[in-house]
Structures are given as C-alpha cells and as structure tokens.
Design a protein around this motif. Structure first.
Motif, PDB file in Angstrom:
ATOM      1  N   ASP A  56     -49.389  48.438 -10.388  1.00 55.49           N
ATOM      2  CA  ASP A  56     -49.872  47.218 -11.021  1.00 55.49           C
ATOM      3  C   ASP A  56     -49.036  46.810 -12.242  1.00 55.49           C
ATOM      4  OD1 ASP A  56     -53.157  48.412 -10.405  1.00 55.49           O
ATOM      5  OD2 ASP A  56     -52.050  46.952  -9.233  1.00 55.49           O
ATOM      6  N   ARG A  57     -48.050  47.610 -12.594  1.00 51.20           N
ATOM      7  CA  ARG A  57     -47.263  47.337 -13.799  1.00 51.20           C
ATOM      8  C   ARG A  57     -46.608  45.953 -13.759  1.00 51.20           C
ATOM      9  NH1 ARG A  57     -45.330  50.066 -18.175  1.00 51.20           N
ATOM     10  NH2 ARG A  57     -43.490  49.143 -19.116  1.00 51.20           N
ATOM     11  N   ASP A  58     -46.068  45.554 -12.612  1.00 47.38           N
ATOM     12  CA  ASP A  58     -45.423  44.249 -12.523  1.00 47.38           C
ATOM     13  C   ASP A  58     -46.419  43.112 -12.785  1.00 47.38           C
ATOM     14  OD1 ASP A  58     -42.961  45.405 -12.000  1.00 47.38           O
ATOM     15  OD2 ASP A  58     -43.104  45.114  -9.831  1.00 47.38           O
ATOM     16  N   GLY A  59     -47.608  43.241 -12.227  1.00 48.72           N
ATOM     17  CA  GLY A  59     -48.638  42.228 -12.455  1.00 48.72           C
ATOM     18  C   GLY A  59     -49.088  42.197 -13.907  1.00 48.72           C
ATOM     19  N   ILE A  60     -49.220  43.372 -14.505  1.00 48.29           N
ATOM     20  CA  ILE A  60     -49.610  43.458 -15.905  1.00 48.29           C
ATOM     21  C   ILE A  60     -48.508  42.869 -16.780  1.00 48.29           C
ATOM     22  CG2 ILE A  60     -50.034  45.066 -17.817  1.00 48.29           C
ATOM     23  CD1 ILE A  60     -51.572  46.816 -15.763  1.00 48.29           C
ATOM     24  N   ALA A  61     -47.249  43.177 -16.457  1.00 47.98           N
ATOM     25  CA  ALA A  61     -46.120  42.637 -17.230  1.00 47.98           C
ATOM     26  C   ALA A  61     -46.112  41.112 -17.176  1.00 47.98           C
ATOM     27  CB  ALA A  61     -44.801  43.208 -16.708  1.00 47.98           C
ATOM     28  N   GLU A  62     -46.375  40.557 -16.015  1.00 48.63           N
ATOM     29  CA  GLU A  62     -46.412  39.096 -15.891  1.00 48.63           C
ATOM     30  C   GLU A  62     -47.551  38.513 -16.723  1.00 48.63           C
ATOM     31  OE1 GLU A  62     -46.907  35.569 -12.616  1.00 48.63           O
ATOM     32  OE2 GLU A  62     -45.922  37.422 -11.989  1.00 48.63           O
ATOM     33  N   SER A 118     -37.488  38.390 -21.025  1.00 44.24           N
ATOM     34  CA  SER A 118     -37.044  39.768 -20.802  1.00 44.24           C
ATOM     35  C   SER A 118     -38.017  40.761 -21.420  1.00 44.24           C
ATOM     36  CB  SER A 118     -35.660  39.955 -21.440  1.00 44.24           C
ATOM     37  OG  SER A 118     -35.330  41.316 -21.529  1.00 44.24           O
ATOM     38  N   ASP A 119     -38.148  41.917 -20.785  1.00 44.63           N
ATOM     39  CA  ASP A 119     -38.945  43.001 -21.356  1.00 44.63           C
ATOM     40  C   ASP A 119     -38.374  43.452 -22.693  1.00 44.63           C
ATOM     41  OD1 ASP A 119     -40.539  42.899 -19.116  1.00 44.63           O
ATOM     42  OD2 ASP A 119     -39.931  44.850 -18.334  1.00 44.63           O
ATOM     43  N   THR A 168     -40.908  44.983 -28.996  1.00 46.66           N
ATOM     44  CA  THR A 168     -40.442  44.202 -27.853  1.00 46.66           C
ATOM     45  C   THR A 168     -41.607  43.868 -26.923  1.00 46.66           C
ATOM     46  OG1 THR A 168     -40.025  46.119 -26.437  1.00 46.66           O
ATOM     47  CG2 THR A 168     -38.200  45.403 -27.875  1.00 46.66           C
ATOM     48  N   VAL A 169     -41.344  42.972 -25.991  1.00 49.16           N
ATOM     49  CA  VAL A 169     -42.332  42.633 -24.968  1.00 49.16           C
ATOM     50  C   VAL A 169     -42.714  43.893 -24.194  1.00 49.16           C
ATOM     51  CG1 VAL A 169     -42.693  41.318 -22.834  1.00 49.16           C
ATOM     52  CG2 VAL A 169     -41.587  40.221 -24.799  1.00 49.16           C
ATOM     53  N   ARG A 170     -41.764  44.764 -23.929  1.00 50.41           N
ATOM     54  CA  ARG A 170     -42.045  46.013 -23.206  1.00 50.41           C
ATOM     55  C   ARG A 170     -43.113  46.841 -23.923  1.00 50.41           C
ATOM     56  NH1 ARG A 170     -37.302  47.654 -22.306  1.00 50.41           N
ATOM     57  NH2 ARG A 170     -37.251  47.290 -20.076  1.00 50.41           N
ATOM     58  N   ASP A 171     -43.086  46.867 -25.249  1.00 48.57           N
ATOM     59  CA  ASP A 171     -44.098  47.618 -26.004  1.00 48.57           C
ATOM     60  C   ASP A 171     -45.497  47.076 -25.710  1.00 48.57           C
ATOM     61  OD1 ASP A 171     -42.087  49.173 -27.190  1.00 48.57           O
ATOM     62  OD2 ASP A 171     -41.951  47.840 -28.941  1.00 48.57           O
TER      63      ASP A 171
END
Length: 92
Positions: free
Chosen positions: A4-10, A30-31, A74-77
């Motif tokens: 689910d990481r991709d969905g959560i990232a979006e 970008s992440d 960052t967005v990744r965080d």
C-alpha cells in the motif's frame, strides 16, 4: 515494501499539494522534494495542518509516539510517517 506504500505516497503528495495550493499532480512531486525548499516552503504550522489532513485522507489516526524525536525534511519523511501510522509499526 508495503504493497500500500504507493497509494499512501500518492495520498501524502495530494495532501501536500492541496495544503500549498500548487498546480501539480502527485506524480510530479518527488519523494526527495525538501519540505522547506523553494517549491513547497512548508512551515512548522503548515506541517501541523498536513498531519491533520493526512489523518482525514488516510482515515487513520497518527499516534503521538510516531512524532517523538523525528524531523521531517522531505516528502519521503511524511510518506514514512503515514505508512507507519497505517501499519502501526515502523516503516524503516
């Protein structure tokens, strides 16, 4: 990696973009984009708003202990935080 990481990232990117009122698609963010950088310019007060919106968007509370001793650069965080909140365990 959590499926689910991709969905959560979006979802995280949608929230960040909405909070800043930017004309971007989540795929354009970008992440590695710095939260305090030229594009996002997210203040600590705005970050609190993002956390609240993330809880609503993901329909999942972010436990207070996820915030202890962390910094968000960052967005990744933010994605990592949201993944941990959704899983109930560290994403690292």
């Amino acid at each position: 990696m959590n499926p689910d990481r991709d969905g959560i990232a979006e979802a995280v990117k949608r929230v960040v973009i909405a909070e800043r009122g930017l004309a971007l698609q989540p795929s354009e963010l970008s992440d590695d984009e710095p939260l305090g950088g030229e594009t996002l310019r997210i203040s600590s007060m705005r970050l609190l708003g993002i956390f609240t919106r993330l809880e609503d968007e993901l329909d999942s509370p972010l436990p207070d202990d996820l915030f202890a001793g962390r910094s968000y650069e960052t967005v990744r965080d933010l994605v990592d935080l949201a993944v941990e909140g959704a899983e109930g365990s560290p994403a690292r």
